[in-house]
Design a protein around this motif. Structure first.
Motif, short mmCIF file in Angstrom:
data_model
loop_
_atom_site.label_atom_id
_atom_site.label_comp_id
_atom_site.label_asym_id
_atom_site.label_seq_id
_atom_site.Cartn_x
_atom_site.Cartn_y
_atom_site.Cartn_z
N THR A 114 40.46 41.48 41.21
CA THR A 114 39.81 40.25 41.69
C THR A 114 39.25 39.43 40.53
OG1 THR A 114 39.23 41.41 43.73
CG2 THR A 114 38.06 39.36 43.25
N GLU A 115 38.60 40.14 39.57
CA GLU A 115 38.07 39.43 38.41
C GLU A 115 39.18 38.78 37.59
OE1 GLU A 115 35.90 42.34 36.30
OE2 GLU A 115 34.20 42.41 37.72
N GLY A 117 42.06 37.82 38.76
CA GLY A 117 42.56 36.67 39.53
C GLY A 117 41.66 35.46 39.38
N VAL A 118 40.33 35.71 39.41
CA VAL A 118 39.39 34.60 39.21
C VAL A 118 39.54 34.01 37.81
CG1 VAL A 118 36.95 34.01 39.09
CG2 VAL A 118 37.78 35.48 40.93
N ALA A 119 39.69 34.89 36.81
CA ALA A 119 39.86 34.41 35.44
C ALA A 119 41.14 33.59 35.29
CB ALA A 119 39.87 35.59 34.47
N ALA A 121 42.60 31.98 37.69
CA ALA A 121 42.42 30.71 38.40
C ALA A 121 41.59 29.72 37.59
CB ALA A 121 41.76 30.97 39.76
N GLU A 122 40.63 30.25 36.80
CA GLU A 122 39.80 29.36 35.99
C GLU A 122 40.45 28.94 34.69
OE1 GLU A 122 36.23 31.52 35.40
OE2 GLU A 122 35.46 31.18 37.44
#
Length: 217
Positions: A114-115, A117-119, A121-122
């Motif tokens: 999840t982390e 994926g967030v990274a 996405a950012e």
């Protein structure tokens, strides 16, 4: 040859018939053989009772041995069942422990995914990353050229410093030589002055002595 037996003929015949060595004789029923028939029946019943008792004793012994074997097998089976239950309990505990570890590992992996994926996405788009990469490469090239220029400047400074050091050393040697020559000239002048002063003193002394002599004369 078989040894002769003192038993009655009826007993020998019954034993022979029971062992299967000879066929059973045909017994005649008559008034003269009533006592023999009764004796034969009693002897046969006694042998059968003895054989039956021996068979029962053998059967009891065999039953006891079979019961001992059954008890031993039951005890072994009970012990094996207890060991199996203990192993199953240990395996269940190990399975629960392993399942807990697997769940923790999967949870940490899911959190990490999840982390990431967030990274992702950012992160900026690909074009921005390409431009930033080109900028970094250009800065690296400028830094490399600046480093080479600094190396050249440092080398030139070292060369100039070496030249200045050599000039200073030469000037120091020249100054030392000039000081030495000046010291020699000063010593020579001092010696000359001292000689002149001494000669003037001796001349004045001579003049004073002549003047005294003249006055006395």
């Amino acid at each position: 040859r078989r040894p002769r037996s003192n038993a009655p003929a009826s007993v020998c015949a019954l034993s022979c018939v029971r062992r299967g060595l000879c066929p059973a004789p045909a017994v005649r029923m008559g008034s003269g053989d009533a006592a023999g028939e009764e004796s034969f029946s009693r002897t046969a019943s006694l042998d059968e009772f003895i054989d039956l008792k021996s068979s029962v004793a053998r059967l009891q012994s065999q039953v006891r041995r079979d019961l001992d074997r059954v008890d031993e097998a039951v005890e072994k089976r009970s012990k094996f069942s207890d060991d199996l239950d203990e192993r199953l309990n240990k395996l269940e505990q190990a399975h629960h422990h392993f399942t807990g570890k697997v769940e923790q590992t999967l949870e940490s992996l899911w959190q990490r995914a999840t982390e990431l994926g967030v990274a992702l996405a950012e992160m900026p788009p690909t074009e921005s990353l390409f431009v930033a990469l080109q900028t970094v490469e250009a800065l690296q090239a400028q830094a490399a050229s600046s480093e080479q220029a600094m190396l050249r400047i440092d080398q030139e400074a070292q060369e100039r410093s070496s030249a200045v050091t050599a000039a200073l050393m030469q000037s120091s040697r020249d100054v030392e030589a000039s000081v030495a020559s000046l010291n020699a000239a000063v010593r020579q002048l001092r010696q000359d002055a001292e000689g002149m002063v001494e000669s003037q003193r001796s001349a004045q002394h001579d003049a004073v002595q002549r003047a005294k002599r003249e006055l006395q004369a």
